[in-house]
Each structure stands twice: as structure tokens, then as C-alpha cells.
Scaffold this motif. Structure first.
Motif, PDB file in Angstrom:
ATOM      1  N   ILE A  28       0.865  -1.185   0.000  1.00  0.00           N
ATOM      2  CA  ILE A  28       0.000   0.000   0.000  1.00  0.00           C
ATOM      3  C   ILE A  28       0.900   1.233   0.000  1.00  0.00           C
ATOM      4  CG2 ILE A  28      -1.731   1.285   1.318  1.00  0.00           C
ATOM      5  CD1 ILE A  28      -2.724  -1.416   2.386  1.00  0.00           C
ATOM      6  N   PRO A  29       0.584   2.226  -0.813  1.00  0.00           N
ATOM      7  CA  PRO A  29       1.411   3.449  -0.840  1.00  0.00           C
ATOM      8  C   PRO A  29       1.627   4.019   0.563  1.00  0.00           C
ATOM      9  CG  PRO A  29      -0.172   3.497  -2.633  1.00  0.00           C
ATOM     10  CD  PRO A  29      -0.522   2.298  -1.778  1.00  0.00           C
ATOM     11  N   LYS A  30       2.861   4.471   0.834  1.00  0.00           N
ATOM     12  CA  LYS A  30       3.244   4.958   2.169  1.00  0.00           C
ATOM     13  C   LYS A  30       2.357   6.077   2.691  1.00  0.00           C
ATOM     14  CE  LYS A  30       8.108   3.877   1.891  1.00  0.00           C
ATOM     15  NZ  LYS A  30       8.767   3.119   2.784  1.00  0.00           N
ATOM     16  N   SER A  31       1.881   6.912   1.794  1.00  0.00           N
ATOM     17  CA  SER A  31       1.103   8.078   2.216  1.00  0.00           C
ATOM     18  C   SER A  31      -0.318   7.724   2.644  1.00  0.00           C
ATOM     19  CB  SER A  31       1.053   9.107   1.089  1.00  0.00           C
ATOM     20  OG  SER A  31       0.416   8.551  -0.050  1.00  0.00           O
ATOM     21  N   TRP A  32      -0.754   6.502   2.406  1.00  0.00           N
ATOM     22  CA  TRP A  32      -2.129   6.123   2.742  1.00  0.00           C
ATOM     23  C   TRP A  32      -2.225   5.703   4.210  1.00  0.00           C
ATOM     24  CZ3 TRP A  32      -4.889   2.985  -1.623  1.00  0.00           C
ATOM     25  CH2 TRP A  32      -4.811   3.703  -2.815  1.00  0.00           C
ATOM     26  N   PRO A  33      -3.231   6.199   4.916  1.00  0.00           N
ATOM     27  CA  PRO A  33      -3.412   5.778   6.316  1.00  0.00           C
ATOM     28  C   PRO A  33      -4.166   4.447   6.413  1.00  0.00           C
ATOM     29  CG  PRO A  33      -5.075   7.391   5.714  1.00  0.00           C
ATOM     30  CD  PRO A  33      -4.171   7.222   4.497  1.00  0.00           C
ATOM     31  N   PHE A  34      -4.241   3.930   7.606  1.00  0.00           N
ATOM     32  CA  PHE A  34      -5.066   2.759   7.923  1.00  0.00           C
ATOM     33  C   PHE A  34      -4.718   1.519   7.094  1.00  0.00           C
ATOM     34  CE2 PHE A  34      -7.800   6.618   8.255  1.00  0.00           C
ATOM     35  CZ  PHE A  34      -7.740   6.758   9.626  1.00  0.00           C
ATOM     36  N   LYS A  35      -3.430   1.287   6.897  1.00  0.00           N
ATOM     37  CA  LYS A  35      -2.995   0.166   6.059  1.00  0.00           C
ATOM     38  C   LYS A  35      -3.529  -1.179   6.550  1.00  0.00           C
ATOM     39  CE  LYS A  35       1.270   2.264   4.381  1.00  0.00           C
ATOM     40  NZ  LYS A  35       0.915   3.608   4.802  1.00  0.00           N
ATOM     41  N   ARG A  36      -3.424  -1.420   7.827  1.00  0.00           N
ATOM     42  CA  ARG A  36      -3.876  -2.717   8.362  1.00  0.00           C
ATOM     43  C   ARG A  36      -5.376  -2.905   8.121  1.00  0.00           C
ATOM     44  NH1 ARG A  36      -4.060  -5.274  14.298  1.00  0.00           N
ATOM     45  NH2 ARG A  36      -3.833  -7.420  13.616  1.00  0.00           N
ATOM     46  N   PHE A  37      -6.147  -1.854   8.364  1.00  0.00           N
ATOM     47  CA  PHE A  37      -7.584  -1.927   8.117  1.00  0.00           C
ATOM     48  C   PHE A  37      -7.863  -2.214   6.643  1.00  0.00           C
ATOM     49  CE2 PHE A  37     -11.423   0.172   6.601  1.00  0.00           C
ATOM     50  CZ  PHE A  37     -12.382  -0.561   7.291  1.00  0.00           C
ATOM     51  N   MET A  38      -7.139  -1.532   5.755  1.00  0.00           N
ATOM     52  CA  MET A  38      -7.346  -1.741   4.315  1.00  0.00           C
ATOM     53  C   MET A  38      -7.043  -3.178   3.917  1.00  0.00           C
ATOM     54  SD  MET A  38      -6.117   1.555   2.243  1.00  0.00           S
ATOM     55  CE  MET A  38      -5.939   3.089   3.062  1.00  0.00           C
ATOM     56  N   VAL A  39      -5.964  -3.727   4.452  1.00  0.00           N
ATOM     57  CA  VAL A  39      -5.596  -5.107   4.133  1.00  0.00           C
ATOM     58  C   VAL A  39      -6.659  -6.062   4.665  1.00  0.00           C
ATOM     59  CG1 VAL A  39      -3.939  -6.946   4.654  1.00  0.00           C
ATOM     60  CG2 VAL A  39      -3.119  -4.692   3.951  1.00  0.00           C
ATOM     61  N   GLN A  40      -7.078  -5.859   5.887  1.00  0.00           N
ATOM     62  CA  GLN A  40      -8.083  -6.754   6.465  1.00  0.00           C
ATOM     63  C   GLN A  40      -9.430  -6.616   5.756  1.00  0.00           C
ATOM     64  OE1 GLN A  40      -7.920  -5.753  10.633  1.00  0.00           O
ATOM     65  NE2 GLN A  40      -6.174  -7.113  10.989  1.00  0.00           N
ATOM     66  N   ALA A  41      -9.840  -5.390   5.472  1.00  0.00           N
ATOM     67  CA  ALA A  41     -11.132  -5.181   4.796  1.00  0.00           C
ATOM     68  C   ALA A  41     -11.118  -5.788   3.401  1.00  0.00           C
ATOM     69  CB  ALA A  41     -11.451  -3.686   4.732  1.00  0.00           C
ATOM     70  N   SER A  42     -10.031  -5.557   2.656  1.00  0.00           N
ATOM     71  CA  SER A  42      -9.973  -6.129   1.309  1.00  0.00           C
ATOM     72  C   SER A  42      -9.869  -7.653   1.375  1.00  0.00           C
ATOM     73  CB  SER A  42      -8.832  -5.524   0.495  1.00  0.00           C
ATOM     74  OG  SER A  42      -7.586  -5.748   1.111  1.00  0.00           O
ATOM     75  N   GLY A  43      -9.225  -8.176   2.408  1.00  0.00           N
ATOM     76  CA  GLY A  43      -9.161  -9.625   2.592  1.00  0.00           C
ATOM     77  C   GLY A  43     -10.537 -10.217   2.841  1.00  0.00           C
ATOM     78  N   VAL A  44     -11.317  -9.568   3.695  1.00  0.00           N
ATOM     79  CA  VAL A  44     -12.682 -10.045   3.967  1.00  0.00           C
ATOM     80  C   VAL A  44     -13.509  -9.990   2.685  1.00  0.00           C
ATOM     81  CG1 VAL A  44     -14.839  -9.466   5.163  1.00  0.00           C
ATOM     82  CG2 VAL A  44     -12.682  -9.505   6.431  1.00  0.00           C
TER      83      VAL A  44
END
Length: 114
Positions: A28-44
């Protein structure tokens, strides 16, 4: 056949978001916040898509929403191609990360055949 292939692909990819969470966070691009949430949400989301396709339920929903999802995650794929990437501890060859970009559009076009 394509529906099952997509189902396996998305179910497997979704599970990998949790097994290799840090690796997915790193693309995920460094400037984007909430990386863990994005990974988990996209995984779900990917697990749900995969399960729906494998059980042949909600395919109409998947056909309508999957292209938008694939476009939404495309910036992470671009970022992965632009910087050195690893799958776990194994570095990915540059050609793999660049070949993944047009594959995204093939997947979008193939949604019609589900």
C-alpha cells in the motif's frame, strides 16, 4: 468453470491477506493511512467474493461489484510494481509485479463470464 476459478483465486487471495498481512501492508502506498484496516477489509471482501462464487450464490452481486473492487485495489498493485516487493521473505521478480498490472484488466473483463 470460470466462476470456480475466480472463486478459488479470490478465496485464496483473501485468506493470504491475513496469513501474510505485513506483506500486503507493504504494497500500500506509504502516504495512505489505515494500512492494516485496508488489508483486512480487502481480505474479507475477497473471501466473501470467493465463497459466493464457489457456492454459486450472489454471483449477480459479484458481477456488479467486483470490477469496482479491482479498480480500487489497483493503486496498491502499481505501488508493488514500482518498488521492490516480497512475498513473505522471497523477493518477487520485477517482471511478475509488472505482469500483474494488465492481469487486473483481464480479471475485470472476465467478470462478465462468471
Amino acid at each position: 468453470m470460470i466462476r470456480k476459478l475466480y472463486g478459488i483465486l479470490f478465496l485464496g487471495a483473501g485468506v493470504m491477506h491475513f496469513v501474510q498481512e505485513r506483506a500486503f501492508m507493504s504494497i500500500i502506498p506509504k502516504s495512505w493511512p489505515f494500512k492494516r484496516f485496508m488489508v483486512q477489509a480487502s481480505g474479507v471482501i475477497e473471501v466473501v467474493y470467493g465463497a459466493l462464487l464457489l457456492t454459486n450464490k450472489g454471483t449477480r452481486f459479484v458481477k456488479r461489484t467486483l470490477p469496482a473492487f479491482l479498480i480500487a485495489v489497483f493503486p496498491a498493485n502499481i505501488n508493488m510494481a514500482l518498488k521492490p516487493s516480497k512475498l513473505g521473505k522471497m523477493p518477487l521478480p520485477k517482471w511478475v509485479t509488472w505482469a500483474r498490472l494488465p492481469l487486473q484488466w483481464v480479471l475485470i473483463k472476465g467478470v462478465k463470464k462468471i
